[in-house]
Each structure stands twice: as structure tokens, then as C-alpha cells.
Design a protein around this motif. Structure first.
Motif, PDB file in Angstrom:
ATOM      1  N   GLU A 152       0.912  -1.186  -0.174  1.00 36.91           N
ATOM      2  CA  GLU A 152       0.143  -0.074   0.065  1.00 36.91           C
ATOM      3  C   GLU A 152       0.792   1.257   0.128  1.00 36.91           C
ATOM      4  OE1 GLU A 152      -3.202   0.008   3.041  1.00 36.91           O
ATOM      5  OE2 GLU A 152      -3.135   2.311   2.997  1.00 36.91           O
ATOM      6  N   GLU A 158       3.706   1.467  -1.191  1.00 36.94           N
ATOM      7  CA  GLU A 158       4.540   1.671  -2.518  1.00 36.94           C
ATOM      8  C   GLU A 158       3.580   2.064  -3.695  1.00 36.94           C
ATOM      9  OE1 GLU A 158       8.731  -0.204  -2.857  1.00 36.94           O
ATOM     10  OE2 GLU A 158       7.206  -1.095  -3.960  1.00 36.94           O
ATOM     11  N   LEU A 159       2.288   1.506  -3.422  1.00 39.58           N
ATOM     12  CA  LEU A 159       1.091   2.247  -4.380  1.00 39.58           C
ATOM     13  C   LEU A 159       1.001   3.625  -4.261  1.00 39.58           C
ATOM     14  CD1 LEU A 159      -1.441   1.658  -6.210  1.00 39.58           C
ATOM     15  CD2 LEU A 159      -2.587   1.640  -4.062  1.00 39.58           C
ATOM     16  N   ILE A 160       0.998   4.087  -2.920  1.00 41.30           N
ATOM     17  CA  ILE A 160       0.572   5.664  -3.077  1.00 41.30           C
ATOM     18  C   ILE A 160       1.721   6.491  -3.405  1.00 41.30           C
ATOM     19  CG2 ILE A 160       0.302   7.541  -1.238  1.00 41.30           C
ATOM     20  CD1 ILE A 160      -1.395   5.405   0.089  1.00 41.30           C
ATOM     21  N   LEU A 161       3.075   5.732  -3.037  1.00 42.74           N
ATOM     22  CA  LEU A 161       4.144   6.471  -3.572  1.00 42.74           C
ATOM     23  C   LEU A 161       4.515   6.496  -5.229  1.00 42.74           C
ATOM     24  CD1 LEU A 161       7.107   5.205  -1.589  1.00 42.74           C
ATOM     25  CD2 LEU A 161       6.348   7.359  -1.401  1.00 42.74           C
ATOM     26  N   SER A 162       3.653   5.324  -5.839  1.00 41.81           N
ATOM     27  CA  SER A 162       3.800   5.066  -7.254  1.00 41.81           C
ATOM     28  C   SER A 162       3.073   5.905  -7.992  1.00 41.81           C
ATOM     29  CB  SER A 162       3.601   3.755  -7.543  1.00 41.81           C
ATOM     30  OG  SER A 162       2.375   3.479  -7.513  1.00 41.81           O
ATOM     31  N   LEU A 163       1.930   6.458  -7.222  1.00 36.75           N
ATOM     32  CA  LEU A 163       1.066   7.288  -7.908  1.00 36.75           C
ATOM     33  C   LEU A 163       1.102   8.691  -7.659  1.00 36.75           C
ATOM     34  CD1 LEU A 163      -2.390   5.515  -6.918  1.00 36.75           C
ATOM     35  CD2 LEU A 163      -1.577   5.619  -9.307  1.00 36.75           C
ATOM     36  N   GLY A 164       2.297   9.111  -7.014  1.00 31.65           N
ATOM     37  CA  GLY A 164       2.792  10.337  -6.768  1.00 31.65           C
ATOM     38  C   GLY A 164       2.737  10.886  -5.222  1.00 31.65           C
ATOM     39  N   GLY A 165       2.506  10.071  -4.584  1.00 28.61           N
ATOM     40  CA  GLY A 165       2.039  10.615  -3.230  1.00 28.61           C
ATOM     41  C   GLY A 165       3.478  10.716  -2.393  1.00 28.61           C
ATOM     42  N   THR A 166       3.382  11.534  -1.372  1.00 29.11           N
ATOM     43  CA  THR A 166       4.663  11.907  -0.463  1.00 29.11           C
ATOM     44  C   THR A 166       4.930  10.733   0.459  1.00 29.11           C
ATOM     45  OG1 THR A 166       3.511  13.017   0.905  1.00 29.11           O
ATOM     46  CG2 THR A 166       4.220  14.364  -0.607  1.00 29.11           C
ATOM     47  N   GLN A 192       2.204  11.156   2.942  1.00 34.91           N
ATOM     48  CA  GLN A 192       0.928  10.375   2.498  1.00 34.91           C
ATOM     49  C   GLN A 192       0.928   8.856   2.557  1.00 34.91           C
ATOM     50  OE1 GLN A 192       0.714  12.772  -0.969  1.00 34.91           O
ATOM     51  NE2 GLN A 192      -1.012  13.907  -0.444  1.00 34.91           N
ATOM     52  N   ASN A 206       9.750   4.089 -12.754  1.00 34.69           N
ATOM     53  CA  ASN A 206       8.666   5.038 -12.127  1.00 34.69           C
ATOM     54  C   ASN A 206       9.366   5.607 -10.880  1.00 34.69           C
ATOM     55  OD1 ASN A 206       6.825   4.388  -9.360  1.00 34.69           O
ATOM     56  ND2 ASN A 206       5.527   5.189 -11.300  1.00 34.69           N
ATOM     57  N   THR A 260       7.696  12.969  -6.986  1.00 29.49           N
ATOM     58  CA  THR A 260       6.271  12.826  -7.151  1.00 29.49           C
ATOM     59  C   THR A 260       5.860  13.436  -8.633  1.00 29.49           C
ATOM     60  OG1 THR A 260       5.887  15.137  -6.380  1.00 29.49           O
ATOM     61  CG2 THR A 260       5.798  13.430  -4.809  1.00 29.49           C
ATOM     62  N   LEU A 271      -4.294  12.706  -3.720  1.00 28.68           N
ATOM     63  CA  LEU A 271      -3.035  12.817  -3.164  1.00 28.68           C
ATOM     64  C   LEU A 271      -2.355  14.292  -3.265  1.00 28.68           C
ATOM     65  CD1 LEU A 271      -1.276   9.448  -4.162  1.00 28.68           C
ATOM     66  CD2 LEU A 271      -2.079  10.355  -1.675  1.00 28.68           C
TER      67      LEU A 271
END
Lengths: 258, 243
Positions: free
Chosen positions: A150, A152-160, A163, B55, B78, B108
Motif C-alpha cells: 500500500e 508503494e502504491l501511494i508513492l507510485s501514484l505520486g504521493g509523498t 501520505q 517509476n 512525485t 494525493l
């Protein structure tokens, strides 16, 4: 209480030893070691406290508090060994909790600025903070380990990083502070708190003992929430690097093998 | 085979190891902008690791990765991850509704995903709009995979990294997704990198292909190379003698 009367209390040590022998529980050695340690440690503390109270010197008070902080850090750091720099994060948390609680108590003249008050209250605060930090670190490291996907998912979507770890952080803060809050809800109904019972047995007015106990309870509440939150916000950044990548968590078995 | 195109991702001598075990060895090559490149190879070839590098979820031990003519480390992480989207085989979901998952990339950034846009995305991946408020716990593996793809599209990435995204789908759903990705590629010029174990899929959907084995790139070229590989190991892999 005389030492003779106190020695009769050893009957309460004999009971578990006899039970352990009869039922083959194998607890005899641990029971004896725990008894001997508690006698030596508490007597030593008693004499040290007597010395500090008599001298009333600020240096001794500070030394006692530092000793408590060092012991608490030593105890709690093992639980957070996978977090970089955990020792200093724990020291910072305990020092902050101590300054905050004593600052309010002494600043508003709630308790007198004497060793007799400062040391026992500091002991309770730092001890409680230690337990809270162990609870928090235990929960936080397992939450982080279990939810790496989870994060890594948030990081991969551009989260800090904040977050990405937010849910695990909040869950761990909540989980570690819940026992303190819950125990306050039933206090007095199920059991009388140790400090209050001790005061009553020593002949203090029960209402005054309750007042003091309430003060301690509220302090413990602050110490609990401040410890978990501060440790959490100090700890999570060390799980990531400057490229906002999650660092590999060193699992407990790996730590043991090093 | 020499191919001329504008590269969007270039790798030179990229190495990556995990706890001392080499996963990627001296990877050099590039992916063409606006085209679909498939990555095929047996498991353990390092394909997913390559995606994670692109990525920015991990960094190479050595070597250089250039994205759109800029070294990867010069990007804000990001910003890079929004430009280079990734959908993994695991299709990890955050707990809650399908809508919560779809709106995650925008939430986000402190923005909200319009409900109409969420429904449009669901329809694009072949899911019914009734699913919008369903808890992700109640979705099938295939449905989760589709939600994961839709979620990656929310950021409108320039590059889309797809890791075995159709492996858990039935034939019809697989075609839906292939069609959708083809459409995204044509309509927005999105560069697609697609890891697949399905060689037929690699031939039909991909313009180019990379064959990887044991952390190395063995052959690259137009997808048709899968019909007449030159390397013996690739021939064995295509015959199905290797997995």
C-alpha cells in the motif's frame, strides 16, 4: 513496616515457587531472580531517593531524571531497532514529555518544586512513556512491514512519504494510546490505582489521594498521546530516502543475525 | 536490428542488485516515445524491477536512466511518478470503495475526482458504473485489475508501465483492456511499456519488444522478432522450453 515484617512478605514468593515445582511450570529460577532483583533495585532506589531528598540539590534531581531516561531508552530501543536513529528519537521524546509535564506542574505551581514531588512524578511519566513507545514501535514496525504494498502504491501514484505512511502511522498512534484511555474509563471501578492505594495505606486523606491520582491520570494521558505522536512523526521519515523511496525494512530476524 | 525513433526512456549500463543478488545486469537500451513496447521473458528476468526503476520507486546501483532527455534523478519524485504511471500485477487497493481508489491519485494532490470522470474511467476499462460505490473487498481479481488500470490513467501519464495486467482476466476482458490501451496510446500518444507472458499478445499489441532473461536484455527489435529470434535462449523460451 519493619524488615522483619517485610521478610514475612516472602511467603508470597514461596507460593508461586511451590506451585511451579508441583505443576512443573519451570518458573522457579525466574521467580527467584525476579525477587532478588526487585529487592536489590528497589532498596537501592530507596536509599538513593533518601539521599537526593535530604540533599535537595538540583543536580541530583537532574541526574536521577537522566538516569531514568537512559534506562527507558535502553529498554525501548530494541523494539525500534529497524528505525534509523531510534535511540535519539526516544531520548528526544522522553526529554520533551518530561519538560512538558514538569513545566506545566511547576509553572502553574500545581506541585511544589521539591525532589519529593519531581522525582516520583518524573518516574511515572518516563515509565509510562517507555511503555507507550514500546507499544507504538511494536505496532508501527509491524504495520509498516505488513502494508509495504500500500505504501508503494501511494508513492507510485505520486504521493509523498507522509501520505504513503499516514494510515499506518495513525493506526499505530491510536492502537498504542487506546489502553491508557480505556484504563482511565474503568479506574476506581475495577481497581484502585497503585499510587492512590499506597497513599491511603500510608494514612493520607482518601480525597486528597484521589486528587493526586487524578492529576497523575491526566498527566499520563498527555504523556501517552505526546509520546506516540512525537515518536511517530520523528520515526517515519527515516523509512524513506531523499528520492522518496521506501527503504528496506530490516526484519527482526535479520537484526538478530547481525 | 537498428531502429530509429525518439526515445522517451533511455538506459545505459544500468545495474541493480538486492541484498547482493544481481537483479539487472548492464541494461542498455531505449523505449520509443508514443509506441507500445512489450517486455517478455521468463520469471526472474528483472522486468518488474526495470519498471520500478523507471517509476523511481528504486534507484539503480550504477548506470544512467534518462527520461525525456533529463536524468531521472533531476525530476521531483512525485512529478516523475505522475508522468510515468505504473500498474502492477498485484493490483493493490486501499481499503474502501472503488471511487476512493479511483480518486486516490487526485486526492494525493488535494484535488477531487469528478463522479462523471470516475464513471467514464470505469466504462473505459469495461466495468459497470454500479461498481463505483462498491467496496473493493467485494471485487473479483479481474475487476480489481481493471480498477487498478483505471486508477493509473487518472494521472494521465506520458508513459504507462503495465505489469502483467491481463494475466488474471478472461479472454473477453483481456481484449477489452488491449483495446483500451491501444486507444490511450493512439488518442493521447501515451508511451506504453507492457510486461506480458503472453507471446501472442506481445505480437498483436506491441510495436516493439524486449526479451529479457536472468537480468539481461537478450534481444530487442520490432515485435515480429518473436517469430524469428536469433538467440538460442530466446528460441527455447518461445518454444516454451523455459519458464
Amino acid at each position: 513496616m519493619s524488615y522483619l515484617t517485610l521478610s514475612l512478605a516472602l511467603i508470597f514468593v514461596l507460593i508461586p515457587i511451590i506451585l511451579s515445582k508441583t505443576l512443573h511450570l519451570g518458573l522457579e529460577k525466574d521467580t527467584v531472580s525476579a525477587t532478588v532483583r526487585s529487592i536489590i533495585q528497589l532498596l537501592a532506589v530507596g536509599y538513593i531517593l533518601q539521599f537526593v531528598f535530604d540533599s535537595e540539590h538540583i543536580i541530583y534531581i537532574i541526574l536521577m531524571i537522566l538516569l531514568m531516561i537512559i534506562a527507558a531508552t535502553q529498554n525501548a530501543r530494541k523494539k525500534g531497532a529497524s528505525i534509523k536513529g531510534i535511540t535519539w528519537k526516544l531520548v528526544a521524546t522522553y526529554v520533551f514529555v518530561e519538560i512538558l509535564t514538569q513545566g506545566i506542574l511547576l509553572g502553574f505551581n500545581i506541585t511544589p518544586a521539591t525532589a519529593q514531588y519531581i522525582i516520583p512524578i518524573s518516574g511515572m511519566m518516563i515509565g509510562n512513556s517507555m511503555v507507550l513507545s514500546i507499544l507504538f514501535l511494536n505496532r508501527f514496525t509491524s504495520e509498516v512491514e505488513a502494508n509495504q504494498d500500500e505504501t508503494e502504491l501511494i508513492l507510485s501514484l505520486g504521493g509523498t512519504p507522509k501520505q504513503a505512511i499516514h494510515r499506518q502511522l495513525i493506526t499505530s498512534i491510536q492502537a498504542s494510546t487506546i489502553p491508557t484511555i480505556e484504563s482511565q474509563k474503568t479506574i476506581g471501578l475495577v481497581q484502585l490505582p497503585g499510587m492512590m492505594s499506597g497513599q491511603i495505606m500510608a494514612g493520607a486523606d482518601p480525597v486528597q489521594a484521589v486528587q493526586f491520582q487524578l492529576l497523575i491520570l491526566f498527566l499520563l494521558l498527555t504523556a501517552a498521546v505526546v509520546t506516540s505522536a512525537m515518536l511517530g512523526f520523528l520515526s517515519y521519515p527515516s523509512l524513506f530516502n531523499e528520492r522518496m523511496q521506501m527503504l528496506k525494512i530490516r526484519r527482526k530476524d535479520e537484526l538478530n543475525s547481525h | 536490428m537498428t531502429i530509429t525513433y525518439n526515445p522517451i526512456i533511455e538506459l545505459s549500463n544500468v545495474n541493480f542488485s538486492d541484498r547482493g543478488v544481481p537483479i539487472l545486469k548492464n541494461i542498455t537500451g531505449s523505449f520509443p516515445e508514443g509506441r507500445i513496447t512489450t517486455l517478455v521473458g521468463p520469471s526472474g528476468a528483472g522486468k518488474t524491477t526495470l519498471f520500478r526503476l523507471c517509476n523511481g520507486l528504486i534507484s539503480p546501483d550504477s548506470g544512467e536512466i534518462i527520461i525525456k532527455e533529463k536524468a531521472i534523478e533531476t525530476y521531483d519524485p512525485t512529478e516523475l511518478r505522475r508522468k510515468v504511471g505504473i500498474a502492477l500485477q498485484s493490483a493493490t487497493m486501499i481499503s474502501g470503495s472503488v471511487y476512493k481508489n479511483l480518486s486516490l491519485p487526485l486526492s494525493l494532490q488535494g484535488k477531487q475526482l469528478a463522479k462523471e470522470r470516475a464513471i467514464e474511467l470505469l466504462n473505459d476499462v469495461g466495468l459497470d458504473e454500479e461498481l463505483l460505490h462498491r467496496n473493493v473487498k467485494d471485487l473479483s481479481g479481474g475487476q480489481r485489475q481493471k480498477v487498478s488500470i483505471a486508477r493509473t490513467l487518472v494521472n494521465q501519464p506520458k508513459v504507462l508501465l503495465l505489469d502483467e495486467i491481463t494475466s488474471s482476466l478472461d479472454r473477453v476482458s483481456q481484449q477489452d483492456i488491449e483495446e483500451l490501451i491501444g486507444k490511450v496510446n493512439k488518442k493521447y500518444g501515451t508511451t506504453i511499456l507492457w510486461i506480458t507472458h503472453n507471446l501472442e499478445q506481445a505480437l498483436t499489441i506491441g510495436d516493439y519488444t524486449w526479451v529479457m532473461m536472468a537480468g539481461e536484455v537478450i534481444e530487442t527489435g520490432e515485435s515480429s522478432l518473436l517469430n524469428h529470434p536469433t538467440d538460442e535462449r530466446v528460441k527455447r523460451f518461445i518454444r516454451g522450453d523455459m519458464e
